[in-house]
Design an enzyme around this catalytic site. Sequence first.
Site, PDB file in Angstrom:
ATOM      1  N   THR A 133     -39.055  -3.032 -15.422  1.00 44.50           N
ATOM      2  CA  THR A 133     -38.524  -3.354 -16.754  1.00 44.50           C
ATOM      3  C   THR A 133     -39.436  -2.761 -17.824  1.00 44.50           C
ATOM      4  OG1 THR A 133     -37.730  -5.398 -15.737  1.00 44.50           O
ATOM      5  CG2 THR A 133     -37.489  -5.215 -18.120  1.00 44.50           C
TER       6      THR A 133
ATOM      7  N   SER B 241     -33.659  -2.957  -9.226  1.00 49.80           N
ATOM      8  CA  SER B 241     -33.047  -3.957  -8.327  1.00 49.80           C
ATOM      9  C   SER B 241     -31.909  -3.299  -7.543  1.00 49.80           C
ATOM     10  CB  SER B 241     -32.469  -5.122  -9.128  1.00 49.80           C
ATOM     11  OG  SER B 241     -33.430  -6.122  -9.332  1.00 49.80           O
TER      12      SER B 241
ATOM     13  N   LYS C  67     -24.571  -9.422 -10.696  1.00 50.21           N
ATOM     14  CA  LYS C  67     -26.016  -9.222 -10.540  1.00 50.21           C
ATOM     15  C   LYS C  67     -26.734  -9.859 -11.711  1.00 50.21           C
ATOM     16  CE  LYS C  67     -29.514  -7.168  -8.471  1.00 50.21           C
ATOM     17  NZ  LYS C  67     -30.191  -8.470  -8.511  1.00 50.21           N
TER      18      LYS C  67
ATOM     19  N   ASN D 218     -44.463 -10.208 -17.213  1.00 47.96           N
ATOM     20  CA  ASN D 218     -44.106  -9.049 -16.392  1.00 47.96           C
ATOM     21  C   ASN D 218     -43.652  -7.861 -17.248  1.00 47.96           C
ATOM     22  OD1 ASN D 218     -41.571  -7.556 -15.094  1.00 47.96           O
ATOM     23  ND2 ASN D 218     -43.083  -7.939 -13.505  1.00 47.96           N
TER      24      ASN D 218
ATOM     25  N   LYS E 281     -25.337  -4.752 -19.555  1.00 47.53           N
ATOM     26  CA  LYS E 281     -26.523  -3.986 -19.151  1.00 47.53           C
ATOM     27  C   LYS E 281     -26.222  -3.111 -17.932  1.00 47.53           C
ATOM     28  CE  LYS E 281     -30.154  -6.663 -19.287  1.00 47.53           C
ATOM     29  NZ  LYS E 281     -31.270  -7.572 -18.917  1.00 47.53           N
TER      30      LYS E 281
ATOM     31  N   LYS F 161     -26.036 -14.711 -14.294  1.00 49.33           N
ATOM     32  CA  LYS F 161     -27.384 -15.216 -14.569  1.00 49.33           C
ATOM     33  C   LYS F 161     -27.461 -16.641 -14.090  1.00 49.33           C
ATOM     34  CE  LYS F 161     -31.025 -13.706 -16.930  1.00 49.33           C
ATOM     35  NZ  LYS F 161     -31.258 -12.269 -17.080  1.00 49.33           N
TER      36      LYS F 161
END
Length: 425
Positions: free
Chosen positions: A199, A359, A79, A230, A103, A115
């Site tokens: 976030t 997510s 992810k 964001n 994370k 990523k």
Amino acid sequence: MSNTPINSTNTNDVSMFDSVLARLDEAAKLMNLSPEVSEVLRSPVKQIKVSLPVSMDNGKIQVFKGYRTVHSTHLGPSKGGIRYAMDVNADEVMALAAWMSFKCAVANLPYGGAKGGIKCDPRSMSVGELERLSRAYAQSMKDVFGVNKDIPAPDMGTSGREMAWILDELNKVTGEDSPGIITGKPIALGGSLGRDAATGRGVMVNTFAALKKMNLDPKNVTAVVQGFGNVGSHAARLLSEKGIKIVGIGDHTASFYNENGIDIAAALAYAEKNNRILKGFNGATEIKSSELLICKCDVLVPAALQNVINEENAHKIQAKLIVEGANGPTMPKADTILNDKNIICVPDILANSGGVTVSYFEWVQNKAGYYWTEEEVNTKHDFKMEIAFEAVWNNVAKYKTSMRIAAYITALQKLEQGVKLKGAY
Ligand code: GLU
């Protein structure tokens, strides 16, 4: 980036993956991690590099470089977001992918880490160019992405708009509607309520959890937020809504300070009307971007770029608490300086895990085909974040170490099980 903001160090000669390994090694030593497990986690599972020819509006073809690194798949499908920025490169994507593994493990999500990124300057591209580029990237990664395989999401320079194009392209490949193949989607396409602010919300929850441990009353606390995208804008809004006085804000165009507090609602309204940038805001005194991180405040939230807290400025930081909204804002050498100054730093792999947590909720909702209210999402998010914070805090005491290394230990304790249980060939 061409218009590189704020006082980031030129990172070209600093390997970000080395920064990851430095922390991994320190944590591994303290917790006595098996050398085999450490070896597995030092080596990303898969690295893909593609060339993306795109027809530009001027009629010419431009070739962009795209990347995806899958760092681990031991705890579930990988992810992690997709970033559009000029400084995207293989090393950076590899570091960011590893951070996603840690994370997700810290937040106790059933995911590995990955990523992706495209080296481009999204601010200088038209909507049509960005759409063609996003669709080209999705096509080139069609064998990598999958709802139970590797699930992308937004990151720096991307948002729900890009996720919608990528989703559409991936669904065309399979001929099936599979919204869970990507997260951070617009609500109309199966996105989750609360994902956009998640976030920043995680930053807020972590800030309050840390202040409680430090016996500081949020009503008497001031904060500076670097970054107004964001993460930074939602973090500043939520912190100020919960009673913390925001004295400094900044983005890649301008930085501001007001010791009496900045009206964040006014700054948000200003940025909204002003092409999402702060330049020209008149609710505070404009200061140099290099001053923002070192000005007087109790809490510092770096929520913009990597490597902004470095050897040059770490000893000038006045905050008592740093909460890392960005990925990798603090360089390893700065960690030592901050630790010596007894500054508590809630590290990125914990502080900004709210985004991937929601997510995960989005993916669960997509799989179930049943959608939650924003309140349900927020309540579940806050609960998960508080548990993650507590797990890391306990490891601080147990291993007599910083929050950063304690967070790595928390992650490695989970990853070690995954690696050992799945075994090798
Ligand atoms: N890009 C975000 C991060 O760095 C979110 C990743 C996700 O939601 O998968 O955590």
